[in-house]
Write a protein that holds these residues in place. Sequence first.
Motif, PDB file in Angstrom:
ATOM      1  N   TYR A   1     -40.053 -45.862 -41.792  1.00 22.23           N
ATOM      2  CA  TYR A   1     -38.995 -45.305 -42.642  1.00 22.23           C
ATOM      3  C   TYR A   1     -38.133 -44.327 -41.841  1.00 22.23           C
ATOM      4  N   ALA A   2     -38.790 -43.463 -41.064  1.00 28.04           N
ATOM      5  CA  ALA A   2     -38.052 -42.472 -40.278  1.00 28.04           C
ATOM      6  C   ALA A   2     -37.123 -43.151 -39.274  1.00 28.04           C
ATOM      7  N   ILE A   3     -37.623 -44.157 -38.576  1.00 29.81           N
ATOM      8  CA  ILE A   3     -36.807 -44.866 -37.584  1.00 29.81           C
ATOM      9  C   ILE A   3     -35.602 -45.524 -38.247  1.00 29.81           C
ATOM     10  N   ALA A   4     -35.832 -46.093 -39.422  1.00 32.98           N
ATOM     11  CA  ALA A   4     -34.756 -46.796 -40.135  1.00 32.98           C
ATOM     12  C   ALA A   4     -33.659 -45.851 -40.615  1.00 32.98           C
ATOM     13  N   HIS A   5     -33.968 -44.549 -40.727  1.00 30.59           N
ATOM     14  CA  HIS A   5     -32.996 -43.606 -41.296  1.00 30.59           C
ATOM     15  C   HIS A   5     -32.489 -42.577 -40.287  1.00 30.59           C
ATOM     16  N   ILE A   6     -32.754 -42.793 -39.020  1.00 29.71           N
ATOM     17  CA  ILE A   6     -32.276 -41.854 -37.998  1.00 29.71           C
ATOM     18  C   ILE A   6     -30.752 -41.855 -37.914  1.00 29.71           C
ATOM     19  N   LYS A   7     -30.143 -43.023 -38.101  1.00 28.72           N
ATOM     20  CA  LYS A   7     -28.687 -43.132 -37.948  1.00 28.72           C
ATOM     21  C   LYS A   7     -27.932 -42.909 -39.257  1.00 28.72           C
ATOM     22  N   ASP A   8     -28.634 -42.470 -40.296  1.00 31.21           N
ATOM     23  CA  ASP A   8     -27.944 -42.133 -41.543  1.00 31.21           C
ATOM     24  C   ASP A   8     -26.978 -40.963 -41.300  1.00 31.21           C
TER      25      ASP A   8
ATOM     26  N   VAL B   1     -36.673 -35.918 -40.237  1.00 33.52           N
ATOM     27  CA  VAL B   1     -35.731 -36.538 -39.309  1.00 33.52           C
ATOM     28  C   VAL B   1     -34.513 -35.633 -39.125  1.00 33.52           C
ATOM     29  N   LYS B   2     -34.003 -35.122 -40.221  1.00 29.25           N
ATOM     30  CA  LYS B   2     -32.834 -34.248 -40.159  1.00 29.25           C
ATOM     31  C   LYS B   2     -33.139 -32.990 -39.344  1.00 29.25           C
ATOM     32  N   TYR B   3     -34.329 -32.428 -39.545  1.00 32.74           N
ATOM     33  CA  TYR B   3     -34.724 -31.225 -38.806  1.00 32.74           C
ATOM     34  C   TYR B   3     -34.773 -31.505 -37.299  1.00 32.74           C
ATOM     35  N   GLU B   4     -35.321 -32.640 -36.922  1.00 31.61           N
ATOM     36  CA  GLU B   4     -35.428 -32.945 -35.496  1.00 31.61           C
ATOM     37  C   GLU B   4     -34.057 -33.272 -34.904  1.00 31.61           C
ATOM     38  N   LEU B   5     -33.166 -33.852 -35.705  1.00 32.61           N
ATOM     39  CA  LEU B   5     -31.796 -34.080 -35.246  1.00 32.61           C
ATOM     40  C   LEU B   5     -31.054 -32.748 -35.066  1.00 32.61           C
TER      41      LEU B   5
ATOM     42  N   LEU C   1     -34.571 -39.647 -30.534  1.00 32.01           N
ATOM     43  CA  LEU C   1     -35.518 -39.546 -31.638  1.00 32.01           C
ATOM     44  C   LEU C   1     -36.145 -40.901 -31.952  1.00 32.01           C
ATOM     45  N   THR C   2     -35.368 -41.960 -31.821  1.00 33.21           N
ATOM     46  CA  THR C   2     -35.917 -43.308 -32.033  1.00 33.21           C
ATOM     47  C   THR C   2     -37.025 -43.598 -31.029  1.00 33.21           C
ATOM     48  N   LYS C   3     -36.777 -43.265 -29.768  1.00 32.95           N
ATOM     49  CA  LYS C   3     -37.795 -43.478 -28.735  1.00 32.95           C
ATOM     50  C   LYS C   3     -39.050 -42.649 -29.026  1.00 32.95           C
ATOM     51  N   ARG C   4     -38.846 -41.433 -29.518  1.00 38.53           N
ATOM     52  CA  ARG C   4     -39.982 -40.549 -29.820  1.00 38.53           C
ATOM     53  C   ARG C   4     -40.888 -41.175 -30.875  1.00 38.53           C
TER      54      ARG C   4
END
Length: 710
Positions: A127-134, A168-172, A189-192
């Motif tokens: 889920y996190a990977i799918a929403h990184i580019k939101d 995800v937002k926090y890490e971005l 972040l995706t690689k992480r």
Amino acid sequence: MLKRILLAIFTAAVLACQATPKPQKLVEGIPNIKPDEKQSLVCRQVVALIENYSYKRLSVNDSISSLVLDKYIKALDPYRNYFLASDIKDFEQFRTTLDDAFRTGDLSAPFYIFNVYSKRYNETLNYAIAHIKDKYDFNQQDTYFFDRANMPWITSVAALNDVWKKKVKYELVNLRLAGTDEAKAAVSLTKRYQNLKLQSSKLNNQDVFQVIMDAFTGAIDPHTNYFNPANASEFNEQMSRSIEGIGAYLQSENDVLKIAEVTPGGPAFKSKLLHAGDRIIGVAQETGDFEDIIGWRLDNAVAKIKGPKGTKVRLKIIPVGHDMSSKPVIVEIIREKIVMEDQSAKKEVKTIQSNGKPYKIGIITVPAFYADAKAAIAGDPNYKSTTRDVRLLIDTLKGKDKVDAIVMDLRSNGGGSLMEAIDLTGLFIDKGPVVQVKDVKGEVEVNGDEHPGALWSGPFGVLVDRTTASASEIFAGAIQDYGRGIIIGTQTFGKGTVQQPIDLNKLVNPSILQRLASFVQKGKPGSGKTVKGENDIPQLGQINLTIAKFYRVNGSSTQHKGVMPDITLPSFYPMDKVGEDTESSALPWDEVQKSDFVAVADLSAMKAELVKLHDARMEKSLDYKTLIQDLADMKKRSLETSVTLNENKLKAERDSLEVKALEKINRLRASRGLAPVKKGDKIKKAENFDFQEDETLKVMADYIQLKAVV
């Protein structure tokens, strides 16, 4: 005699428990990890050992089962970021049954729990990977709770997804504040997260079993521990301060094994064939084919490279600076015994001015009480041990360095060999008892130094902190009780229990191990496959079982209370979170009769004077006042459980902290006559300041002068 009794118990237990294992309850949608017969046998062994030979002599019952369940769930998901409330409700069916299951070797329940965890873990990462580019609004006034340990379990997938979207937002936000642009931040972040998934996919049943057994033994007492075969080997290497291998530190980078550092003096170093940055893609022994190790777990790859001294290992190398598509180089290395010098006792001499006069203080740092028992038993005259190393250091400090005093730095020393603690104490006293040990029957044995004469009889201090534990506390307590020196620092850890390492293979009838080998090799007994030798026999690992308690020569246990310093310094570690008295399953403090010992001196009057001088310094010390404020700020921050996701607000908070930190550093540097530093400047190693060590040197200078007056 004990071994024969244990062997009889476990042979009977194993023969009585040959029923077909309970079918594993499977979790849909993932590759389920399952227990094996070897782990079932180990579990039964550990239950029998705990119930028959543990110092607590308790029964593994429903109460223990409940504790194990809670510890296991907490170990898997300490901040409640993966499991749902419905999962936790489901696990309640095991609340009072794990004790019975462990007694029969049935591990289906904890493995089922792990597989549910594994499913949730991968679902949340997907889920996190799918929403990184939101598209995220970084000006929004929302909050991310990074510590949910004391919050309710999340009740729905939608609510769990909301937590992870904020994560995800926090890490971005963190990446943006570090200067990473939007596109690169998304890639990073995706690689992480993909790497986290990759590492999760490499977990095996040994990893799961280790977590299960940690929860089980932790419910008994904090220091009864099971080690799977790989961890047992590592534990024993740490105790001996030596390994047999090629002499290189390895790390995994993008699924490839990389040499991080070559140990000076080791076979890799002497060969001049291996260098930091080289990548190892294949391993072979002296004979046989190469195995491709790309994508392997680090521990499995390392196990292939390590081996007995005198044997040859062949490595397929991509040299540093070469592309991975380059033709590999074949390197042959003869393994040797490597002494881990960076983890051994070492000395340093420092000069301090006091009342217009210089004093030379020798500081001996002892990271642990180690002994290479295997080498000692084999008759190696140069076997490694704490006392042997320290003896040589003291000879140099007395002779060449001509120091006025010696300080033993035992900070972060978690203990180790009891015999080494006794022998090391003997270097500072004439002779006499050092420690009392009470066994499970309540019988007390006194162990001491039987060699007359002290190697160092001059001014002596021992520097301790909250992580000084076990054998270190025996040493510090003996020095204090004998009036042989000054203890400086904080209240120590309080680990006053004795553990006996037990090789579980030695408790099982060889014929049963032969049968077990056939299970491992073919999946069922009676397969007809011949077990050829020791290498085919399954290794069961090791348990360190609590069998006794330590007591000082004054009769007081070091358990729970530790050793109280004569000169108290502020603790860098939170006293309410680190230490034996923070463990719910810890044994209590108690006393035995004082042993018959003769103190070297009565230092009570001198200690009172040292405290006065120390307190007077602290009244004027900027370092002390700054440290007290820092510790108060750290405690305040440790209570925080959330962080703002508003980029400007978060940046302002961090900028403010950086400004305050830089101002503090420059105030302290000015007080020491050092030039100020700017943001981003690196502080030289020589300019790093160790407040605890500095004040210890000043205390020792006072000690030398007071002793001269007396």
